[in-house]
Design an enzyme around this catalytic site. Sequence first.
Site, PDB file in Angstrom:
ATOM      1  N   CYS A  44     -72.480   1.828   1.814  1.00  0.00           N
ATOM      2  CA  CYS A  44     -73.398   2.953   1.662  1.00  0.00           C
ATOM      3  C   CYS A  44     -73.951   2.943   0.243  1.00  0.00           C
ATOM      4  O   CYS A  44     -73.488   2.172  -0.598  1.00  0.00           O
ATOM      5  CB  CYS A  44     -72.636   4.260   1.909  1.00  0.00           C
ATOM      6  SG  CYS A  44     -71.255   4.461   0.748  1.00  0.00           S
ATOM      7  N   HIS A  74     -62.272   2.199  -0.674  1.00  0.00           N
ATOM      8  CA  HIS A  74     -61.137   1.839   0.172  1.00  0.00           C
ATOM      9  C   HIS A  74     -61.390   0.544   0.931  1.00  0.00           C
ATOM     10  O   HIS A  74     -61.491   0.536   2.167  1.00  0.00           O
ATOM     11  CB  HIS A  74     -60.813   2.995   1.122  1.00  0.00           C
ATOM     12  CG  HIS A  74     -60.179   4.147   0.407  1.00  0.00           C
ATOM     13  ND1 HIS A  74     -60.393   5.453   0.740  1.00  0.00           N
ATOM     14  CD2 HIS A  74     -59.334   4.179  -0.647  1.00  0.00           C
ATOM     15  CE1 HIS A  74     -59.717   6.251  -0.070  1.00  0.00           C
ATOM     16  NE2 HIS A  74     -59.064   5.486  -0.926  1.00  0.00           N
ATOM     17  N   GLU A 163     -60.712  11.901  -2.912  1.00  0.00           N
ATOM     18  CA  GLU A 163     -61.910  12.755  -2.988  1.00  0.00           C
ATOM     19  C   GLU A 163     -61.538  14.221  -2.777  1.00  0.00           C
ATOM     20  O   GLU A 163     -62.023  15.105  -3.498  1.00  0.00           O
ATOM     21  CB  GLU A 163     -62.944  12.327  -1.937  1.00  0.00           C
ATOM     22  CG  GLU A 163     -64.212  13.172  -2.019  1.00  0.00           C
ATOM     23  CD  GLU A 163     -65.134  12.968  -0.830  1.00  0.00           C
ATOM     24  OE1 GLU A 163     -65.352  11.811  -0.416  1.00  0.00           O
ATOM     25  OE2 GLU A 163     -65.644  13.977  -0.308  1.00  0.00           O
ATOM     26  N   THR A 231     -66.502  14.258   2.268  1.00  0.00           N
ATOM     27  CA  THR A 231     -67.802  13.763   2.750  1.00  0.00           C
ATOM     28  C   THR A 231     -67.701  12.808   3.940  1.00  0.00           C
ATOM     29  O   THR A 231     -68.712  12.545   4.592  1.00  0.00           O
ATOM     30  CB  THR A 231     -68.537  13.015   1.620  1.00  0.00           C
ATOM     31  OG1 THR A 231     -67.659  12.008   1.127  1.00  0.00           O
ATOM     32  CG2 THR A 231     -68.952  13.939   0.520  1.00  0.00           C
ATOM     33  N   SER A 302     -59.499   3.826   4.795  1.00  0.00           N
ATOM     34  CA  SER A 302     -60.877   4.305   4.673  1.00  0.00           C
ATOM     35  C   SER A 302     -61.125   5.412   5.697  1.00  0.00           C
ATOM     36  O   SER A 302     -61.136   5.157   6.913  1.00  0.00           O
ATOM     37  CB  SER A 302     -61.842   3.138   4.910  1.00  0.00           C
ATOM     38  OG  SER A 302     -63.108   3.624   5.260  1.00  0.00           O
ATOM     39  N   SER A 303     -61.326   6.613   5.202  1.00  0.00           N
ATOM     40  CA  SER A 303     -61.485   7.773   6.085  1.00  0.00           C
ATOM     41  C   SER A 303     -62.683   7.606   7.016  1.00  0.00           C
ATOM     42  O   SER A 303     -62.600   7.860   8.223  1.00  0.00           O
ATOM     43  CB  SER A 303     -61.646   9.020   5.219  1.00  0.00           C
ATOM     44  OG  SER A 303     -62.036  10.116   5.984  1.00  0.00           O
TER      45      SER A 303
HETATM   46  S1  SF4 Z   1     -69.989  10.246  -0.386  1.00  0.00           S
HETATM   47 FE1  SF4 Z   1     -68.745   8.417  -0.084  1.00  0.00          FE
HETATM   48  S2  SF4 Z   1     -69.383   7.606   1.940  1.00  0.00           S
HETATM   49 FE2  SF4 Z   1     -70.970   9.061   1.251  1.00  0.00          FE
HETATM   50  S3  SF4 Z   1     -72.525   7.820   0.232  1.00  0.00           S
HETATM   51 FE3  SF4 Z   1     -71.101   8.565  -1.337  1.00  0.00          FE
HETATM   52  S4  SF4 Z   1     -69.552   6.943  -1.536  1.00  0.00           S
HETATM   53 FE4  SF4 Z   1     -70.656   6.602   0.393  1.00  0.00          FE
END
Ligand code: SF4
Length: 389
Positions: A44, A74, A163, A231, A302-303
């Site tokens: 991402c 992760h 997080e 998130t 990794s969630s």
């Molecule tokens: S919050 Fe986490 S999953 Fe979402 S864009 Fe940011 S790093 Fe990626």
Amino acid sequence: MKEAVAGELAAAYHSSIVEQVRVNDFQHRAGRLTVHLAREFGFCYGVDRAVDYAYQARRRFPDQQVYLTGEIIHNPHVNDRLRAAGIRFLSESAEPWETLGPRDVVILPAFGVTVGDMARLADQGCTLVDTTCGSVLNVWKNVVRYAQDGYTAVIHGKIKHEETRATASQALKYPQGRFLVVLDRKEAQFVCDYIRSGGSPAAFLERFGDALSPGFDPDKDLERIGCANQTTMLMSESLEIGELLRAAMADRYGEAELPRHFRAFDTICSATQERQDAVLALLNDDRPRPLDLMLVVGGYNSSNTCNLARICAERVPTFHISDPDCLVSADEIRHRPVGAPSTTVKVEQVSRGWLPAIDPLAVGLTAGASTPNNIVGEVIERLSKYASS
Ligand code: SF4
């Protein structure tokens, strides 16, 4: 500096087979096998940026020790490459944090660190390379606002996840700030029952343990609440939990008074949402032949990957694998059971007869937000080999 590491990143994580599959309408054919790749998968924007910053930091400070507070994302492969580049992980280093000083460079991961850890590293004069994702910062901003206004942040998340710990710590920036972390619908329902009917404060505190801010008083601290999420949770579950809490507060205080007692905003990040939407589209696609199985690739802790696997497993046999080596043979597969807690790193089981000996064979494929394309590409190659042997 970004240009300087671009080649290094491409060499490490690019996959030409994945690019081919994209061009070929997200399909790959090999004999009896067709692989259907989700249209959104893998790295991402937040992970892309965090990994890029880590490589840049290593180059920018060649004569200084560079640390990470823990895993940057992760994914074991990405973390191993950073270790190989000489970056040390404080979470596994024998050096105590107290020894860090102005000569040291510390990278903060995409999911952020707690307010306490951030202050400590800054006080010690370390150079900080902050890769905290903008989507995480957005959650923090809202949780801080809840604390300012005297609302308890009810966070749908996993209390052991970095997080969520970091997000919860934001609520304590103000003396009146409070937090409560709920893992799932069942825990949310427990909170709703308490809001509606009250109960034993001691039982409440025992039920939630360290998922509560210090000194939490359920009789007082559930009078005004604001919803937030880690998130990477399952969007449908987060929305449902928000609605359960809203309904409980409406029952307790009445619809007219609700704005004084309840706030909510959507904090599932767009990347997580797009990957969940894409996998649902893959499952719902009206193709002539339904998928025979799904492979979901990503770190076991990794969630967002675990949640992709949960979505798939409701519809089709699903295997959550961490890398191509999990495809041991056409008969044997190593995988994480879907639904096992994502904070448990070592859960893995071996299954046999995973690849049906049918012709044609349709396999769906997706990957979590921390999985690089080279890993996805190697999975496609290994799968193609087994399907044609
Ligand atoms: S919050 Fe986490 S999953 Fe979402 S864009 Fe940011 S790093 Fe990626």
